[in-house]
Enzyme design. Structure first.
Site, PDB file in Angstrom:
ATOM      1  N   GLU A   1       0.787  -1.373  -0.113  1.00  0.00           N
ATOM      2  CA  GLU A   1       0.127  -0.091   0.145  1.00  0.00           C
ATOM      3  C   GLU A   1       0.857   1.199   0.018  1.00  0.00           C
ATOM      4  OE1 GLU A   1      -2.442   2.873  -0.307  1.00  0.00           O
ATOM      5  OE2 GLU A   1      -3.136   0.810  -0.405  1.00  0.00           O
ATOM      6  N   GLY A  28      -7.164   0.953   3.254  1.00  0.00           N
ATOM      7  CA  GLY A  28      -8.572   1.131   2.971  1.00  0.00           C
ATOM      8  C   GLY A  28      -8.935   1.655   1.629  1.00  0.00           C
ATOM      9  N   GLY A  29      -7.929   2.133   0.997  1.00  0.00           N
ATOM     10  CA  GLY A  29      -8.354   2.723  -0.463  1.00  0.00           C
ATOM     11  C   GLY A  29      -8.901   4.012  -0.539  1.00  0.00           C
ATOM     12  N   THR A  30      -9.578   4.212  -1.705  1.00  0.00           N
ATOM     13  CA  THR A  30     -10.275   5.713  -2.086  1.00  0.00           C
ATOM     14  C   THR A  30     -11.852   5.430  -1.152  1.00  0.00           C
ATOM     15  OG1 THR A  30      -9.653   5.690  -4.257  1.00  0.00           O
ATOM     16  CG2 THR A  30     -11.643   6.772  -3.569  1.00  0.00           C
ATOM     17  N   CYS A  31     -12.238   4.460  -0.803  1.00  0.00           N
ATOM     18  CA  CYS A  31     -13.757   4.178  -0.055  1.00  0.00           C
ATOM     19  C   CYS A  31     -13.508   4.698   1.241  1.00  0.00           C
ATOM     20  CB  CYS A  31     -14.416   2.824  -0.205  1.00  0.00           C
ATOM     21  SG  CYS A  31     -15.846   2.608   0.627  1.00  0.00           S
ATOM     22  N   HIS A  64     -47.756  -0.545   7.058  1.00  0.00           N
ATOM     23  CA  HIS A  64     -47.846   0.872   6.412  1.00  0.00           C
ATOM     24  C   HIS A  64     -47.806   1.555   7.687  1.00  0.00           C
ATOM     25  CE1 HIS A  64     -50.503   3.952   4.863  1.00  0.00           C
ATOM     26  NE2 HIS A  64     -51.219   4.015   6.149  1.00  0.00           N
TER      27      HIS A  64
END
Length: 460
Positions: free
Chosen positions: A33, A38-41, A444
């Site tokens: 890395e 974690g990367g972009t996310c 509902h």
């Protein structure tokens, strides 16, 4: 030189779980890395932007509460606190991910920039400045994308913003000019408008969101217009220049030019793969004309034993698709050919407000394919839950096969649109027809119950 059973380049939402799974299966694995786990996310995309969008939604709710009988004075935006909260969320997620990696046996986390130096050989420029050479029988590339910068005269002289750098601002821009009206541009545009910025969106095409249903896109444009966001379609930026404390953008539209001054420019005109730095020519791994790595249905590249996962291979650039790529890779290791990218659903959600949840094909796509379809449309002003909550913006739309009644696609522009469209995706996966949903009993009043009425429009 150190040999591994497997090397994973990039710790995004495919690379991280894959590396842990490989290591847990007994394979000595290296995860490389270059920046943060974690990367972009985790670091620049999903988590931080949605945290900030939640703050922007709170502003909108407070300023639109009078219709519910709750009078609130003008909301004060504490932008440093918003950024602080965002950073805390990112740090927590990143550290948890890193902790899980470090605690995994057989898995080495290496921080540095990777490039191929041989067929199955990777040289890593470590953050310490030293080099480390690794080899492996299997290599998995998960390097993702980066913002694409258009070739506009003067753009390199103005200190433009990207989807990454805009989240590090310490003050709210006075006037934000956004190049591009895709998901990134519209999410940031609405967010910063709610924080107090004047926002202008520039789009060269005839309309925003050209891959979405035309009526859905128009509805979104109308909603954003109500928030005083200026969207200029069929408009191109000819040049950008710094003028004192401002930026001057020269715009061309309908045969004429004009100038618009702003304080900040956000480049949101697309993203591009980070493949040039990988030295793929050393491996025989092929890319297309845009630099995306070409793969087969099992995500293997043109070189045996080298795979590409996530955004770097092209196709839908979504975190959940990257994660499914990891599952395809791993399941095929145990049962070759058991999984492929063919025919998997590609749902997604654009986190403007109201959300746009999407799955399957659009009405336009169905007609282009010559399919005989029926189209259900319901405006949210007819949805009980929308009326009760005081937010009637948006609409719902679904495309069904005229003969079988199977649901082929849906666009849900509504509060919690991403959750509502998931119900329809599950129906598509299970072969449930529209009339079964139309006649189902839902609690509902819920948004889900509105699907009864959506499909009832096909019976009129």
């Amino acid at each position: 030189m150190q040999h591994y059973d497997a090397i994973v380049i990039g710790s995004g939402q495919a690379g991280t779980p894959l590396s842990k799974k490989l290591a847990n299966s007994g394979l000595k694995t290296a995860l490389i890395e270059k920046r943060w786990v974690g990367g972009t996310c985790v670091n620049d995309g999903c988590s931080p932007t949605k945290a900030m969008i939640a703050s922007a939604k709170a502003v909108w709710v407070s300023e639109n509460s009078a219709r519910l009988g709750v009078l609130v004075e003008h909301a004060h935006v504490d932008f440093p606190s918003i950024i602080k909260r965002k950073n805390e969320i990112v740090t927590r997620m990143r550290e948890n991910s890193e902790k899980g990696i470090l605690e995994t046996e057989n898995l080495d986390l290496i921080y540095g920039t990777a490039a191929f130096s041989g067929m199955k050989q990777v040289t890593v420029q470590l953050q310490s400045g030293e080099e480390q050479v690794l080899t492996a029988d299997r290599i998995y590339i998960n390097t993702g994308l980066k913002p694409e910068v258009p070739d506009i005269p003067g753009i390199r002289d103005i200190e433009f913003l990207t989807s990454t750098s805009i989240m590090e601002l310490d003050t709210v821009p006075e006037h934000l000019l956004i190049l591009g009206s895709g998901y990134i541009g519209l999410e940031f545009g609405q967010m910063f408008r709610r924080f107090g910025s004047k926002v202008t969106v520039i789009e060269p095409s005839a309309r925003i969101l050209k891959h979405e249903e035309e009526d859905i896109a128009q509805n979104i444009a109308d909603i954003l217009s109500l928030e005083h966001i200026d969207i200029l379609v069929k408009t191109e930026v000819m040049s950008l220049a710094r003028q004192g404390g401002l930026i001057c953008a020269t715009l061309h539209s309908d045969g004429s030019t004009r100038e618009v001054q702003c304080t900040h420019v956000l480049v949101a005109a697309g993203r591009e793969p980070q493949t040039p730095a990988l030295n793929l020519e050393m491996t025989g791994v092929k890319t297309d004309e845009k630099g995306y790595i070409t793969v087969n249905d099992q995500l293997e590249t043109s070189t045996e034993g080298i795979y590409a996962l996530g955004d770097v291979k092209g196709g839908p650039a979504f975190t959940h698709i990257a994660f499914d790529d990891y599952r395809i890779i791993y399941e095929n290791m145990d049962k070759p050919g058991s999984r492929s990218v063919q025919d998997r659903p590609v749902p997604y959600c654009m986190f403007i407000d109201p959300q746009l949840g999407r799955v399957g094909i659009t009405e336009t796509e169905a007609k282009e394919k010559g399919m005989d379809v029926k189209v259900a449309v319901l405006k949210n002003e007819s949805v009980a839950r929308s009326i009760e909550t005081g937010d009637e913006r948006g609409m719902m739309k679904a495309v069904v096969d005229a003969y079988t009644g199977q649901i082929l696609g849906a666009s849900i522009l509504a509060e919690q649109g991403g959750e509502i469209v998931t119900i329809l995706q599950m129906a598509m996966m299970g072969g449930i027809t529209y009339d079964q949903i139309m006649n189902s009993v839902f609690a509902h009043p819920t948004y889900a119950e509105s699907l009864n009425n959506l499909f009832s429009t096909l019976e009129k």
